[in-house]
Enzyme design. Structure first.
Site, PDB file in Angstrom:
ATOM      1  CG  HIS A 104      -1.975  -1.049   1.171  1.00 38.83           C
ATOM      2  ND1 HIS A 104      -3.063  -1.049   2.016  1.00 38.83           N
ATOM      3  CD2 HIS A 104      -2.132  -2.130   0.364  1.00 38.83           C
ATOM      4  CE1 HIS A 104      -3.839  -2.079   1.743  1.00 38.83           C
ATOM      5  NE2 HIS A 104      -3.299  -2.756   0.746  1.00 38.83           N
ATOM      6  CD  GLU A 106      -1.821   4.133   3.616  1.00 35.49           C
ATOM      7  OE1 GLU A 106      -2.984   4.406   3.967  1.00 35.49           O
ATOM      8  OE2 GLU A 106      -1.574   3.349   2.670  1.00 35.49           O
ATOM      9  CB  CYS A 134      -6.277  -0.919   5.453  1.00 29.34           C
ATOM     10  SG  CYS A 134      -4.545  -1.400   5.262  1.00 29.34           S
ATOM     11  CB  CYS A 137      -1.641   1.343   6.310  1.00 34.10           C
ATOM     12  SG  CYS A 137      -1.371   0.590   4.692  1.00 34.10           S
TER      13      CYS A 137
END
Length: 256
Positions: A104, A106, A134, A137
């Site tokens: 992701h 992040e 999420c 992260c």
């Protein structure tokens, strides 16, 4: 008489349940959602860096007609800002190009910056994301001691990860909140509201209700485009933020 007693019992249990629910909401839920006041100067800083984050995602935008095996990932990104209010690193969702579900924006911004600088953690840093993080992260952000998170769109299905980590369920025999606390707030930018509204419309009208798909639609693309234009033409209200905006603008131009 027995019927009356039974009715009284039902009423008593109902009132008790309602009272208990209100009590636990006040004791357990409300503190998690309490927002800390931020100054107008900080609000403007958040606006600048939220717009920059949208602009970064827009710069790397991938339309929906790109085949999955040719796609980098989703149109989602994250920007790291150091304690001196300087943008230092960004990451984009790359789950397709890497064939790795952990990649992701992040995660990539955090690991990329830590690898580059050989820092141990991100104490005092702020991370600006185009989408609410999420739980994966949120966990990484928490464990690297990031100070604040400002996100530019609410997630619907995978939301409130930081609040779940912060909740204290000991009053009902549960667990203490996680030892570290990250301040997580939705961006006050108008584009956050526009994206939320557009996504709700998308859910109401589309059969394939996937956020990743929404973020390839023309509607989302137009919002990110307008946010980018606002960033490039931004008029700073507070003198303290003029240099910060100039640095942010130069950062964006550096990878054009």
């Amino acid at each position: 008489m027995r019927t009356n007693n039974f009715s009284y019992l039902v009423i008593f249990l109902f009132i008790s349940a309602c009272t208990g629910a209100k009590h636990f909401t006040k004791e357990i839920i409300d503190p998690v959602f309490a927002q800390k006041e931020i100054t107008v100067i900080q609000q403007e800083l958040d606006e600048i860096f939220s717009l920059l984050t949208y602009a970064i995602v827009y710069h790397h935008w991938q339309p929906g007609d790109i085949r999955r095996d040719k796609r980098r990932g989703y149109n989602i990104g994250a920007l790291l800002v150091n304690p001196a209010n300087e943008p230092v690193f960004y990451g984009l969702n790359c789950i397709n190009s890497t064939e790795n579900a952990t990649q992701h924006g992040e995660v990539r911004s955090i690991t990329g910056y830590l690898d580059k600088t050989k820092r141990f953690n991100l104490e005092g840093f702020t991370i600006y994301t185009s989408l609410e993080p999420c739980v994966m992260c949120a966990g990484m952000i928490t464990m690297t001691s990031v100070k604040r998170v400002v996100y530019g769109q609410h997630d619907v299905e995978y939301s409130k990860a930081f609040e779940r980590l912060a909740i204290d369920t000991r009053p009902i025999g549960g667990f203490a909140p996680y030892p570290r606390v990250v301040i997580a707030q939705a961006s006050s930018s108008k584009f956050c509201g526009l994206l939320d509204k557009a996504y709700q419309d998308f859910i109401a009208n589309e059969t394939e209700k996937m956020l990743a798909r929404f973020l390839t639609f023309d509607t989302a693309h137009e919002i990110f485009k307008n946010a980018t234009n606002d960033f490039l033409s931004y008029h700073v209200k507070y003198p303290e933020n003029i240099k910060i905006y100039e640095n942010a603008l130069n950062y964006y131009k550096s990878f054009q």
